[in-house]
Design a protein around this motif. Structure first.
Motif, mmCIF file in Angstrom:
data_model
loop_
_atom_site.group_PDB
_atom_site.id
_atom_site.type_symbol
_atom_site.label_atom_id
_atom_site.label_comp_id
_atom_site.label_asym_id
_atom_site.label_seq_id
_atom_site.Cartn_x
_atom_site.Cartn_y
_atom_site.Cartn_z
ATOM 1 N N ALA A 280 6.533 -1.098 7.642
ATOM 2 C CA ALA A 280 6.594 0.174 6.927
ATOM 3 C C ALA A 280 7.935 0.276 6.216
ATOM 4 O O ALA A 280 8.967 -0.108 6.763
ATOM 5 C CB ALA A 280 6.426 1.334 7.899
ATOM 6 N N ALA B 174 3.684 6.310 9.808
ATOM 7 C CA ALA B 174 3.698 4.958 9.241
ATOM 8 C C ALA B 174 3.943 3.924 10.329
ATOM 9 O O ALA B 174 3.267 2.881 10.387
ATOM 10 C CB ALA B 174 4.757 4.863 8.155
ATOM 11 N N GLY C 185 0.709 4.676 2.738
ATOM 12 C CA GLY C 185 -0.102 4.050 3.782
ATOM 13 C C GLY C 185 0.014 4.650 5.159
ATOM 14 O O GLY C 185 -0.511 4.088 6.116
ATOM 15 N N SER C 186 0.665 5.792 5.298
ATOM 16 C CA SER C 186 0.886 6.350 6.631
ATOM 17 C C SER C 186 -0.267 7.191 7.147
ATOM 18 O O SER C 186 -0.310 7.532 8.324
ATOM 19 C CB SER C 186 2.170 7.187 6.646
ATOM 20 O OG SER C 186 2.038 8.324 5.817
ATOM 21 N N GLY D 159 -4.815 5.687 2.402
ATOM 22 C CA GLY D 159 -3.849 4.596 2.440
ATOM 23 C C GLY D 159 -3.851 3.879 3.782
ATOM 24 O O GLY D 159 -3.789 2.654 3.847
ATOM 25 N N GLN D 160 -3.930 4.640 4.856
ATOM 26 C CA GLN D 160 -3.999 4.053 6.196
ATOM 27 C C GLN D 160 -5.260 3.216 6.341
ATOM 28 O O GLN D 160 -5.214 2.081 6.827
ATOM 29 C CB GLN D 160 -3.982 5.143 7.260
ATOM 30 C CG GLN D 160 -4.148 4.604 8.662
ATOM 31 C CD GLN D 160 -4.198 5.706 9.710
ATOM 32 O OE1 GLN D 160 -3.934 6.868 9.429
ATOM 33 N NE2 GLN D 160 -4.538 5.342 10.920
ATOM 34 N N ALA E 246 -4.874 0.007 4.369
ATOM 35 C CA ALA E 246 -3.943 -0.915 5.024
ATOM 36 C C ALA E 246 -4.610 -1.596 6.222
ATOM 37 O O ALA E 246 -4.480 -2.814 6.409
ATOM 38 C CB ALA E 246 -2.685 -0.168 5.461
ATOM 39 N N VAL F 7 0.855 -1.176 0.000
ATOM 40 C CA VAL F 7 0.000 0.000 0.000
ATOM 41 C C VAL F 7 0.896 1.232 0.000
ATOM 42 O O VAL F 7 1.525 1.543 1.014
ATOM 43 C CB VAL F 7 -0.943 0.026 1.231
ATOM 44 C CG1 VAL F 7 -1.831 1.262 1.193
ATOM 45 C CG2 VAL F 7 -1.779 -1.247 1.301
ATOM 46 N N THR F 8 0.979 1.897 -1.141
ATOM 47 C CA THR F 8 1.785 3.114 -1.178
ATOM 48 C C THR F 8 1.012 4.235 -0.495
ATOM 49 O O THR F 8 -0.210 4.274 -0.540
ATOM 50 C CB THR F 8 2.155 3.509 -2.620
ATOM 51 O OG1 THR F 8 0.977 3.846 -3.343
ATOM 52 C CG2 THR F 8 2.899 2.391 -3.330
ATOM 53 N N VAL G 215 0.507 -6.656 5.310
ATOM 54 C CA VAL G 215 0.599 -5.345 4.664
ATOM 55 C C VAL G 215 2.023 -4.790 4.732
ATOM 56 O O VAL G 215 2.652 -4.778 5.785
ATOM 57 C CB VAL G 215 -0.370 -4.348 5.338
ATOM 58 C CG1 VAL G 215 -0.237 -2.970 4.718
ATOM 59 C CG2 VAL G 215 -1.802 -4.840 5.245
ATOM 60 N N LEU H 164 3.292 -1.200 4.032
ATOM 61 C CA LEU H 164 2.843 0.142 3.698
ATOM 62 C C LEU H 164 4.055 1.037 3.544
ATOM 63 O O LEU H 164 5.078 0.840 4.186
ATOM 64 C CB LEU H 164 1.858 0.682 4.726
ATOM 65 C CG LEU H 164 2.319 0.880 6.161
ATOM 66 C CD1 LEU H 164 2.842 2.293 6.359
ATOM 67 C CD2 LEU H 164 1.172 0.622 7.097
ATOM 68 N N TRP I 44 5.896 4.960 3.042
ATOM 69 C CA TRP I 44 5.855 6.365 3.424
ATOM 70 C C TRP I 44 7.018 7.065 2.732
ATOM 71 O O TRP I 44 8.024 6.431 2.407
ATOM 72 C CB TRP I 44 5.978 6.514 4.942
ATOM 73 C CG TRP I 44 7.219 5.902 5.506
ATOM 74 C CD1 TRP I 44 7.395 4.587 5.861
ATOM 75 C CD2 TRP I 44 8.471 6.532 5.729
ATOM 76 N NE1 TRP I 44 8.677 4.371 6.290
ATOM 77 C CE2 TRP I 44 9.369 5.560 6.222
ATOM 78 C CE3 TRP I 44 8.931 7.829 5.561
ATOM 79 C CZ2 TRP I 44 10.686 5.839 6.543
ATOM 80 C CZ3 TRP I 44 10.244 8.109 5.891
ATOM 81 C CH2 TRP I 44 11.104 7.116 6.384
#
Length: 96
Positions: free
Chosen positions: A60, A44, A14-15, A19-20, A23, A11-12, A33, A35, A37
């Motif tokens: 992350a 993240a 995702g922070s 995106g969060q 995720a 998940v780009t 996941v 993710l 940042w």
């Protein structure tokens, strides 16, 4: 996947924000996941911590989608660790 193996999502961005939320939802559905940042490492790591507290698998990774070398480096790290990406949520990126 038909063999019952756990799926992994990248998940780009995702922070935070969408995106969060994605995720966290994927994690609740049993997906591991990764993710990414670019400039919000603390956020993240907080998302990863929350996912792990609920029993999910997450990590992350720093990624700058505007830099091909950053993309290649992440792909190489994941490959070296034997992590295969089954799902891609291309949420990250901003106009600079």
């Amino acid at each position: 996947m038909t063999n019952g193996a756990k799926r992994t999502a990248l998940v780009t961005g995702g922070s935070r924000g969408i995106g969060q939320a994605v995720a966290e939802r994927l994690s609740r559905d049993g997906v591991s996941v990764v993710l990414t940042w670019r400039s919000r490492e603390a956020e993240a790591n907080a998302v990863v911590g929350a996912i792990r507290e609920r029993g999910g698998e997450a990590r992350a990774e720093r990624l700058d989608l505007a830099e091909p070398a950053s993309i290649e480096a992440l792909a190489k790290r994941l490959e070296q660790e034997g992590i295969e990406i089954d799902l891609l949520v291309n949420n990250g990126g901003e106009i600079r």
